[in-house]
Design a protein around this motif. Structure first.
Motif, mmCIF file in Angstrom:
data_model
loop_
_atom_site.group_PDB
_atom_site.id
_atom_site.type_symbol
_atom_site.label_atom_id
_atom_site.label_comp_id
_atom_site.label_asym_id
_atom_site.label_seq_id
_atom_site.Cartn_x
_atom_site.Cartn_y
_atom_site.Cartn_z
ATOM 1 N N PRO A 147 9.879 -18.184 -0.104
ATOM 2 C CA PRO A 147 10.577 -16.913 0.120
ATOM 3 C C PRO A 147 10.153 -15.822 -0.860
ATOM 4 N N LEU A 148 9.949 -16.184 -2.134
ATOM 5 C CA LEU A 148 9.547 -15.180 -3.116
ATOM 6 C C LEU A 148 8.186 -14.591 -2.769
ATOM 7 N N THR A 149 7.263 -15.434 -2.302
ATOM 8 C CA THR A 149 5.955 -14.935 -1.900
ATOM 9 C C THR A 149 6.070 -13.971 -0.732
ATOM 10 N N ALA A 150 6.968 -14.285 0.197
ATOM 11 C CA ALA A 150 7.186 -13.387 1.335
ATOM 12 C C ALA A 150 7.735 -12.042 0.886
ATOM 13 N N VAL A 151 8.650 -12.056 -0.089
ATOM 14 C CA VAL A 151 9.204 -10.798 -0.595
ATOM 15 C C VAL A 151 8.129 -9.993 -1.321
ATOM 16 N N TRP A 152 7.273 -10.673 -2.099
ATOM 17 C CA TRP A 152 6.153 -9.984 -2.746
ATOM 18 C C TRP A 152 5.224 -9.364 -1.699
ATOM 19 N N ALA A 153 4.964 -10.100 -0.624
ATOM 20 C CA ALA A 153 4.111 -9.567 0.444
ATOM 21 C C ALA A 153 4.738 -8.317 1.052
ATOM 22 N N PHE A 154 6.037 -8.349 1.252
ATOM 23 C CA PHE A 154 6.780 -7.196 1.754
ATOM 24 C C PHE A 154 6.606 -6.005 0.812
ATOM 25 N N GLY A 155 6.826 -6.225 -0.490
ATOM 26 C CA GLY A 155 6.789 -5.138 -1.453
ATOM 27 C C GLY A 155 5.413 -4.527 -1.630
ATOM 28 N N VAL A 156 4.399 -5.364 -1.804
ATOM 29 C CA VAL A 156 3.055 -4.855 -2.068
ATOM 30 C C VAL A 156 2.481 -4.141 -0.839
ATOM 31 N N SER A 157 2.605 -4.757 0.321
ATOM 32 C CA SER A 157 2.058 -4.134 1.534
ATOM 33 C C SER A 157 2.787 -2.827 1.841
ATOM 34 N N GLY A 158 4.110 -2.807 1.629
ATOM 35 C CA GLY A 158 4.858 -1.578 1.869
ATOM 36 C C GLY A 158 4.444 -0.462 0.928
ATOM 37 N N ALA A 159 4.228 -0.779 -0.350
ATOM 38 C CA ALA A 159 3.814 0.231 -1.319
ATOM 39 C C ALA A 159 2.447 0.810 -0.961
ATOM 40 N N LEU A 160 1.528 -0.053 -0.533
ATOM 41 C CA LEU A 160 0.199 0.425 -0.156
ATOM 42 C C LEU A 160 0.260 1.378 1.031
ATOM 43 N N THR A 161 1.069 1.070 2.005
ATOM 44 C CA THR A 161 1.172 1.955 3.171
ATOM 45 C C THR A 161 1.823 3.278 2.804
ATOM 46 N N TYR A 162 2.769 3.264 1.875
ATOM 47 C CA TYR A 162 3.350 4.530 1.416
ATOM 48 C C TYR A 162 2.300 5.390 0.713
ATOM 49 N N GLY A 163 1.417 4.759 -0.035
ATOM 50 C CA GLY A 163 0.342 5.511 -0.672
ATOM 51 C C GLY A 163 -0.544 6.212 0.343
ATOM 52 N N VAL A 164 -0.863 5.521 1.415
ATOM 53 C CA VAL A 164 -1.653 6.132 2.485
ATOM 54 C C VAL A 164 -0.884 7.303 3.101
ATOM 55 N N GLY A 165 0.423 7.135 3.306
ATOM 56 C CA GLY A 165 1.236 8.210 3.873
ATOM 57 C C GLY A 165 1.259 9.456 2.997
ATOM 58 N N TRP A 166 1.311 9.258 1.678
ATOM 59 C CA TRP A 166 1.302 10.410 0.770
ATOM 60 C C TRP A 166 -0.012 11.178 0.880
ATOM 61 N N LEU A 167 -1.117 10.474 0.934
ATOM 62 C CA LEU A 167 -2.419 11.128 1.059
ATOM 63 C C LEU A 167 -2.527 11.905 2.370
ATOM 64 N N MET A 168 -1.976 11.353 3.430
ATOM 65 C CA MET A 168 -2.005 12.047 4.715
ATOM 66 C C MET A 168 -1.200 13.349 4.643
ATOM 67 N N SER A 169 -0.007 13.304 4.041
ATOM 68 C CA SER A 169 0.821 14.502 3.939
ATOM 69 C C SER A 169 0.141 15.563 3.072
ATOM 70 N N LEU A 170 -0.479 15.142 1.976
ATOM 71 C CA LEU A 170 -1.187 16.086 1.110
ATOM 72 C C LEU A 170 -2.309 16.777 1.871
ATOM 73 N N ARG A 171 -3.036 16.016 2.647
ATOM 74 C CA ARG A 171 -4.152 16.602 3.404
ATOM 75 C C ARG A 171 -3.649 17.622 4.419
ATOM 76 N N VAL A 172 -2.528 17.318 5.085
ATOM 77 C CA VAL A 172 -1.998 18.222 6.102
ATOM 78 C C VAL A 172 -1.498 19.516 5.474
ATOM 79 N N VAL A 173 -0.727 19.430 4.376
ATOM 80 C CA VAL A 173 -0.177 20.639 3.766
ATOM 81 C C VAL A 173 -1.291 21.475 3.143
ATOM 82 N N THR A 174 -2.333 20.842 2.646
ATOM 83 C CA THR A 174 -3.468 21.588 2.103
ATOM 84 C C THR A 174 -4.217 22.321 3.211
ATOM 85 N N ALA A 175 -4.454 21.638 4.324
ATOM 86 C CA ALA A 175 -5.155 22.260 5.451
ATOM 87 C C ALA A 175 -4.356 23.433 6.021
ATOM 88 N N ALA A 176 -3.034 23.312 6.060
ATOM 89 C CA ALA A 176 -2.202 24.405 6.578
ATOM 90 C C ALA A 176 -2.329 25.641 5.701
#
Length: 424
Positions: free
Chosen positions: A378-407
């Protein structure tokens, strides 16, 4: 009372009550809450068909009121449809999770999800008129309603559903408060939008239910589907430990993110209409402030969570502290990126938002499922949840930065500024 004050008061109240609730209820009881709360959040996020996201945008007040009515009507329909589903398939859903006691408490989900939809709509209407004090009082009232109901139910030995009942009651209390505030300000005495006008507004903002509703569903699945999968694969006790972890660190962080998001949405929508070139500066400034708070909180969680959970809640909750460490980076990333992700909506990049949400569900749910299928702990599953979620949030931040800069760059080359709402 501003949003920050109301949110802070609600967080402190929830945190103060957590040690008592941990002694009134068992980990398995928190497991029931984890499943109920996940279902409410998943359904409630799209209960109003995302019409609430359009409420701050129209120039005409009549159109904004029409969007409010459309959202509330959609939430009422969600309650009816959800009640039918629970009546027909509730026992099978409880058996799927291996928690027969869920069958007695799934009825909480439809009205709670509908109330959440109403809260989302009326919150955005308050944001439109910059009534941030009302939102702050709503946050505090909601937390108070949840805590009082859960403590009373626990004292009456109403287990395992007392926690779920309190969670649902908090949603309903918040909706009633905002409806009464709207009525007190004359919101129900003005001329109601005529049926043809409602249909015209629905067509005008059709991208919100057709694109943002699926996107919103995928967005909340990115955080709640892993909880349901962990409950399914590892049982109610593990789900309960994870549930207490989220109550203590993740849910308060989400409450802060929601409060910041409401203010940020109002400001970025105004900037997009009038000063698009200022968008990047505002985005980066908000990112720095959020990152400072998130980083400090995550550091405290990593260093002291296991010992703190055992001391405050009892030795049976030590696993929750270990799970908190696993989710610390995820929580920090969510606190920073979640409020800023509305940048994509304001600048009409709904399709990009949808693609990111879909990718996050696949990555996060896939990570948890792979761990479970290969026999990971179970602990490994929770770590997988946390790490993968953090990485996807990082991608989301970069996408938002690119959009607001282009605007901002586009606004320097063309006039007038780009429209914020889709063409019919």
């Amino acid at each position: 009372m501003g949003i920050a004050a109301g949110s802070a008061g609600g967080q402190l109240l929830a945190l103060a009550a957590a040690p008592l609730l941990a002694r009134l209820y068992r980990p398995a009881d928190f497991g029931v809450l984890a499943v109920i709360a996940a279902l409410v959040l998943i359904v409630g996020t799209v209960a109003a068909l995302r019409f609430e996201m359009a409420v701050p945008l129209p120039e005409r007040e009549e159109d904004a009121r029409a969007l409010v009515r459309l959202g509330i009507a959609a939430a009422a329909g969600t309650a009816i449809l959800g009640s039918v589903v629970v009546l027909l398939a509730g026992d099978r859903l409880a058996a799927w999770f291996g928690q027969p006691e869920l069958d007695h408490w799934l009825w909480v989900v439809p009205p709670s999800a509908a109330a959440m939809g109403v809260v989302l709509v009326l919150n955005q209407f308050a944001v439109r008129h910059r009534r941030y004090g009302v939102i702050g009082r709503r946050n505090l009232l909601q937390s108070l309603s949840v805590v009082v109901t859960q403590i009373a139910a626990g004292g009456a030995e109403l287990r395992p559903g007392g926690l779920a009942l309190g969670f649902g009651f908090g949603q309903v209390a918040a909706a009633v408060f905002l409806l009464r505030d709207l009525r007190g300000r004359g919101g129900t005495t003005r001329t109601r939008p005529r049926q043809p006008r409602l249909l015209a507004v629905a067509r005008r903002y059709r991208r919100f239910p057709f694109l943002l509703a699926p996107s919103g569903l995928l967005n909340i699945l990115g955080t709640q589907l892993p909880v349901l999968l962990i409950a399914y694969w590892y049982g109610s006790a593990v789900a309960g430990w994870l549930g207490l972890t989220q109550r203590v660190i993740a849910m308060p962080a989400a409450l802060v993110a929601s409060a910041v998001a409401q203010v940020y949405l109002g400001e970025i929508a105004r900037i997009a209409r009038k000063q698009p070139r200022e968008g990047r500066r505002v985005f980066l400034g908000a990112s720095r402030k959020l990152a400072l708070v998130a980083g400090l909180v995550a550091l405290l969680v990593v260093v002291g969570a296991p010992a703190a959970f055992s001391l405050v809640f009892g030795p049976q909750w030590h696993s929750s502290g270990v799970y908190a460490q696993a989710l610390a980076v995820f929580m920090a990333a969510q606190l920073v990126v979640s409020p800023l992700s509305q940048t994509l909506v304001v600048f009409e990049r709904q399709a990009l938002q949808l693609a990111w949400d879909a990718g996050r569900v696949v990555v996060v749910a896939g990570a948890v499922s792979v761990v479970a299928l290969v026999g990971g702990s179970p602990l490994t599953a929770v770590w997988a949840f946390g790490v993968s979620g953090a990485l996807t949030y990082g991608v989301g931040w970069l996408m938002s930065l690119r959009v607001v800069t282009a605007a901002g760059l586009d606004s320097g080359r063309t006039r007038p500024a780009p429209r914020l709402v889709p063409q019919s």
